[in-house]
Write an enzyme that holds these catalytic residues in place. Structure first.
Site, short mmCIF file in Angstrom:
data_model
loop_
_atom_site.label_atom_id
_atom_site.label_comp_id
_atom_site.label_asym_id
_atom_site.label_seq_id
_atom_site.Cartn_x
_atom_site.Cartn_y
_atom_site.Cartn_z
CD GLU A 43 -15.12 -9.69 47.35
OE1 GLU A 43 -14.16 -9.42 46.59
OE2 GLU A 43 -15.70 -10.78 47.36
NE ARG B 227 -16.85 -11.50 40.48
CZ ARG B 227 -15.81 -12.30 40.37
NH1 ARG B 227 -15.65 -13.31 41.22
NH2 ARG B 227 -14.92 -12.11 39.42
CB ILE C 188 -16.36 -20.14 45.69
CG1 ILE C 188 -17.11 -21.28 44.99
CG2 ILE C 188 -15.92 -20.60 47.06
CD1 ILE C 188 -17.08 -21.23 43.52
N GLY D 191 -20.72 -24.64 35.12
CA GLY D 191 -19.63 -24.49 34.17
C GLY D 191 -18.40 -25.23 34.65
NE ARG D 192 -12.86 -23.77 30.97
CZ ARG D 192 -13.15 -22.70 30.23
NH1 ARG D 192 -13.80 -21.68 30.76
NH2 ARG D 192 -12.79 -22.65 28.96
CB ILE D 193 -15.77 -23.16 38.90
CG1 ILE D 193 -14.50 -22.46 38.41
CG2 ILE D 193 -15.79 -23.21 40.43
CD1 ILE D 193 -14.40 -21.00 38.81
CG HIS E 58 -12.60 -12.72 46.21
ND1 HIS E 58 -13.41 -11.82 45.57
CD2 HIS E 58 -12.38 -13.72 45.30
CE1 HIS E 58 -13.66 -12.23 44.33
NE2 HIS E 58 -13.04 -13.39 44.14
CB VAL E 59 -8.07 -16.39 49.45
CG1 VAL E 59 -7.70 -15.04 50.04
CG2 VAL E 59 -8.89 -17.21 50.46
N GLY E 60 -10.03 -17.80 46.71
CA GLY E 60 -10.19 -19.09 46.05
C GLY E 60 -9.07 -19.43 45.08
CG ASP F 286 -13.13 -16.95 48.84
OD1 ASP F 286 -12.41 -16.55 49.79
OD2 ASP F 286 -12.73 -16.99 47.66
#
Length: 316
Positions: free
Chosen positions: A264, A235, A233, A156-158, A282-284, A259
């Site tokens: 979490e 889940r 990056i 997808g986009r990412i 988890h700081v993407g 990440d």
């Protein structure tokens, strides 16, 4: 009268928080002591018309059942795995999230992790700090990215933004997701397993759904191989973390750069201890610019809903 909004988490953007309080009657759950939040929600539940949450916090049936006037769930984030969409649809609730605005920063972080793993940056940092450089301790060379294959699971986009960045480093790109994307020149592997076999680096960008849970299993890790690197990056639930620890320990998989994690902020102690993993919390999307843009999109969706207009980024 301003619409009442239950705010489960704050935005780091002061401007966003000011706008929320300007336009809505906000009940800020996040300001309450942890042991008093349930009672606080119960005390304001009758008038709440929208819930502002995050992709990590989500909402559950127990919360939805407490809110008889609820019209909308506004998600600050893109993940939907913590949102019971069957229940929101059954109640006819509007749901929005914040896609698009975080694409570039998350893709940047994916490449940061990939580079950190490829060039062993955490180990080199420790090497310098420990005085091993000064002591003349020998170093093994790392490997260049150019000419290697970056496999992208979820295009997808990412995923496409990750591919563009990896291609700029001279890498070949393949992708896999169940549905082929029209108009994309990037070759699509026949399966996730085939993608892993073809890849030197496998970047996980697929959504977290029941269908993708533990998609990255022991077989996929073995196919990626002893010289391969897994980057996640998306889940944490997409990766079988117990199998990942085993693969990293016995060398079935060369490296991991993560990440996101299954539980979490709790990370498996065994995963924290392995030397061949790069871990970030988890700081993407955690940049000033992106977190403001995400929060602004939440505000804009809430304003659109209560003005009787279409949401900017509805979840169907």
């Amino acid at each position: 009268m301003k619409p009442e909004v239950l705010v489960l988490a704050a935005s780091p953007s002061a401007s966003v928080m000011e706008q929320l309080d300007q336009h809505f009657h906000c009940h800020h759950v996040w300001r309450q002591p942890q042991d008093g939040r349930a009672a606080y929600i119960a005390s304001v539940a009758a008038g709440v018309r929208a819930v502002l949450t995050t992709a990590a916090i989500g909402v559950d049936q127990a919360l939805l059942d407490q809110l008889p006037k609820l019209e909308m769930v506004a998600i600050n984030g893109i993940g939907l795995d913590a949102i019971p969409l069957d229940l929101t649809r059954a109640r006819g609730l509007a749901v929005s999230n914040t896609p698009g605005v975080l694409t570039d920063d998350v893709a940047d972080h994916a490449l940061t992790l990939l580079l950190a793993a490829a060039r062993r940056l955490p180990a080199l940092d420790r090497y310098v700090r420990a005085g091993e450089w000064e002591a003349g301790v020998a170093l093994k060379p790392t490997r260049a990215l150019r000419g290697k294959t970056c496999g992208v699971f979820g295009f997808g986009r990412i995923g496409q933004a990750v591919a563009a960045r990896a291609e700029a480093f001279g890498m070949a790109i393949q992708y896999f997701q169940p549905r082929a994307i029209d108009g994309v020149a990037t070759p699509r592997a026949d399966s996730l397993l085939d993608l892993a076999r073809a890849s030197d680096y496998l970047v996980v960008c697929a959504p977290g759904t029941p269908a993708t849970r533990h998609a990255i299993n022991a077989e996929v890790m073995a196919a990626l191989g002893a010289e391969g690197t897994l980057v996640n990056i998306s889940r944490g639930a997409l990766v079988d973390e117990a199998a990942l620890v085993d693969a990293l320990r016995d060398g079935t998989l060369g490296m991991a750069a993560l990440d996101v994690f299954a539980d979490e902020p709790r990370v498996l102690p065994a995963l924290r201890e392995v030397h061949n993993a790069v871990l970030t919390p988890h700081v993407g999307s955690l940049t000033v610019e992106t977190r403001h843009a995400m929060g602004q999109l939440v505000v804009d969706n809430l304003l659109a809903h209560f003005a009787g207009n279409q949401l900017l980024t509805p979840v169907n």
